[in-house]
Design a protein around this motif. Structure first.
Motif, short mmCIF file in Angstrom:
data_model
loop_
_atom_site.label_atom_id
_atom_site.label_comp_id
_atom_site.label_asym_id
_atom_site.label_seq_id
_atom_site.Cartn_x
_atom_site.Cartn_y
_atom_site.Cartn_z
N MET A 146 -1.09 19.56 -0.90
CA MET A 146 -0.98 19.88 0.52
C MET A 146 0.23 19.24 1.19
O MET A 146 0.78 19.80 2.15
N ALA A 147 0.62 18.07 0.73
CA ALA A 147 1.68 17.32 1.41
C ALA A 147 3.04 17.99 1.23
O ALA A 147 3.32 18.62 0.23
N GLY A 148 3.87 17.83 2.25
CA GLY A 148 5.21 18.39 2.17
C GLY A 148 6.16 17.53 1.36
O GLY A 148 7.32 17.91 1.16
N ILE A 149 5.69 16.37 0.92
CA ILE A 149 6.49 15.49 0.07
C ILE A 149 5.64 15.10 -1.13
O ILE A 149 4.43 15.31 -1.14
N THR A 150 6.28 14.53 -2.14
CA THR A 150 5.55 14.10 -3.33
C THR A 150 5.02 12.69 -3.12
O THR A 150 5.79 11.73 -3.05
N ILE A 151 3.70 12.57 -3.01
CA ILE A 151 3.04 11.28 -2.87
C ILE A 151 2.38 10.97 -4.21
O ILE A 151 1.51 11.71 -4.65
N PRO A 152 2.80 9.92 -4.89
CA PRO A 152 2.28 9.64 -6.24
C PRO A 152 0.77 9.53 -6.27
O PRO A 152 0.16 8.91 -5.40
N LYS A 153 0.17 10.13 -7.30
CA LYS A 153 -1.28 10.07 -7.47
C LYS A 153 -1.72 8.66 -7.88
O LYS A 153 -1.01 7.96 -8.59
N SER A 155 -1.86 5.89 -6.41
CA SER A 155 -1.11 4.73 -5.94
C SER A 155 -1.67 4.31 -4.59
O SER A 155 -2.11 5.15 -3.80
N GLY A 156 -1.66 3.02 -4.33
CA GLY A 156 -2.14 2.51 -3.06
C GLY A 156 -1.00 1.85 -2.29
O GLY A 156 0.16 2.19 -2.45
N ASP A 157 -1.35 0.87 -1.45
CA ASP A 157 -0.34 0.16 -0.67
C ASP A 157 0.34 -0.94 -1.49
O ASP A 157 1.37 -1.47 -1.07
N ALA A 166 12.21 -1.34 3.57
CA ALA A 166 11.28 -1.88 4.57
C ALA A 166 11.81 -1.71 5.98
O ALA A 166 11.06 -1.40 6.91
N ASP A 167 13.12 -1.89 6.15
CA ASP A 167 13.71 -1.73 7.48
C ASP A 167 13.55 -0.30 7.99
O ASP A 167 13.29 -0.08 9.19
N ILE A 168 13.68 0.68 7.11
CA ILE A 168 13.52 2.08 7.53
C ILE A 168 12.07 2.35 7.91
O ILE A 168 11.78 3.01 8.92
N ILE A 169 11.12 1.84 7.11
CA ILE A 169 9.70 2.01 7.45
C ILE A 169 9.38 1.35 8.78
O ILE A 169 8.62 1.89 9.59
N MET A 179 0.65 4.45 4.82
CA MET A 179 1.79 3.71 4.28
C MET A 179 2.34 4.33 3.01
O MET A 179 3.55 4.42 2.82
N ARG A 180 1.47 4.77 2.11
CA ARG A 180 1.98 5.32 0.84
C ARG A 180 2.73 6.63 1.07
O ARG A 180 3.65 6.96 0.32
N GLY A 181 2.37 7.38 2.12
CA GLY A 181 3.11 8.58 2.47
C GLY A 181 4.45 8.25 3.11
O GLY A 181 5.47 8.86 2.82
N MET A 182 4.46 7.27 4.02
CA MET A 182 5.71 6.83 4.66
C MET A 182 6.67 6.28 3.63
O MET A 182 7.88 6.50 3.70
N ARG A 183 6.12 5.57 2.66
CA ARG A 183 6.94 5.00 1.59
C ARG A 183 7.61 6.10 0.78
O ARG A 183 8.78 5.99 0.40
#
Length: 313
Positions: A146-153, A155-157, A166-169, A179-183
């Motif tokens: 569903m996500a528009g980006i690849t979020i690793p399966k 994986s947590g924070d 980190a500065d960009i986040i 957080m895992r999506g923002m990352r």
């Protein structure tokens, strides 16, 4: 002197596990050649956690204690930790229950020094019941589609990221933070690190079913427009079926002189369409609520106290 690495640890009512956590962090810092600070974030704990971390920060310059004015949630605690961390090279996020072994820092660094800005931990095995395992497994696979980006399966924070990542986040203004999506959203070179997730060392889990469902909703609605598109597709599908049935009814009436019968079938269709409408409103409401909270622009968290022992050179 600024530390090279910051370890961010959100805490909520963790007085039982905190002494063991500190012992292992101290051993890690003694073994590592890098200079390390630990940022402990008290997310409005009601036990002795605030007093314990404040005393630690007053006596050990390697520790910083950040206490919220009330409970703001795990995502807010991680955000505060990243924003208060001073590490010049890397920032590491771990949970305070020791299910994420801090000793993996060495392996994280080995990966990062190969040119990766983000190294995220991937769980090979969960110490959970079969229903929770199935729920986690299903969520990550649904989110992947569903996500528009690849979020690793799986994986947590738990991760290590470079200072620039980190500065960009920290610049991202989201109020509902997954957080895992923002990352994943920031890009850069990222790599997985496989590990065995451990049992909680003490205390009880703070993530109940409601919080897990909210986390799942944040992941889906913050990083996918597919739910809204599915509403459009469902509407088109219903219109197509309704049009086909209307044509069928007209043919039956005009050609064969038969009027369609069936009160029960009509009632079932009305109930079905009413449910679809309410579900559609709920999905749209999730997006509207996120816009509502974002536009209010309230602080994501409120810090009551920051304790950091001053060093003298």
């Amino acid at each position: 002197m600024q530390p090279q690495i910051s370890i961010v640890v959100p805490l909520y009512n963790e007085e039982a596990v905190l002494p063991l956590l500190i012992s292992r962090l101290n051993a890690l810092m003694l073994a590592e050649p890098h200079t390390i600070e630990v940022v402990l974030i008290n997310d409005g704990s009601a036990d002795a956690t605030p007093a314990m971390i404040q005393q630690l920060a007053l006596t050990d310059e390697r520790y910083t204690a950040v206490s919220f004015s009330r409970t703001f949630g795990h995502a807010a605690a991680i955000t505060a930790g990243l924003q208060h961390a001073r590490g010049t090279q890397y920032l590491m996020i771990i949970d305070g229950d020791l299910q994420d072994p801090p000793e993996l820092l060495t392996q994280f660094l080995e990966k990062a020094e190969q040119g990766f800005d983000v190294v995220y931990a991937v769980r090979q095995k969960r110490k959970k019941g079969p229903l929770k395992k199935l729920a986690y497994w299903g969520f990550y696979r649904v989110l992947e589609r569903m996500a528009g980006i690849t979020i690793p399966k799986d994986s947590g924070d738990f991760c290590l990221m470079s200072r620039r990542a980190a500065d960009i986040i920290n610049q991202m203004p989201e109020k509902n933070r997954f957080m895992r999506g923002m990352r994943s959203r920031i890009g850069f070179k990222q790599a997985p690190l496989l590990y065995q997730r451990q049992e909680r060392k003490a205390g009880i889990s703070k993530y109940n079913l409601r919080k897990l469902l909210r986390l799942a909703a944040d992941g889906i609605f913050n990083f996918s427009d597919l739910p809204v598109r599915l509403i459009t597709m469902a509407g088109l599908g219903v219109m197509t079926i309704a049009g086909a049935y209307l044509l069928y009814a007209l043919v039956q009436k005009w050609v064969y002189g038969i009027s369609p019968q069936g009160f029960t079938g009509l009632l079932a269709v009305i109930v079905l369409l009413s449910g679809v409408q309410l579900l559609s409103l709920g999905i749209i409401g999730e997006y509207v609520l996120r816009i509502f909270f974002q536009t209010k622009d309230r602080p994501f968290y409120v810090v009551e106290q920051v304790v950091r022992r001053q060093t003298h050179t």
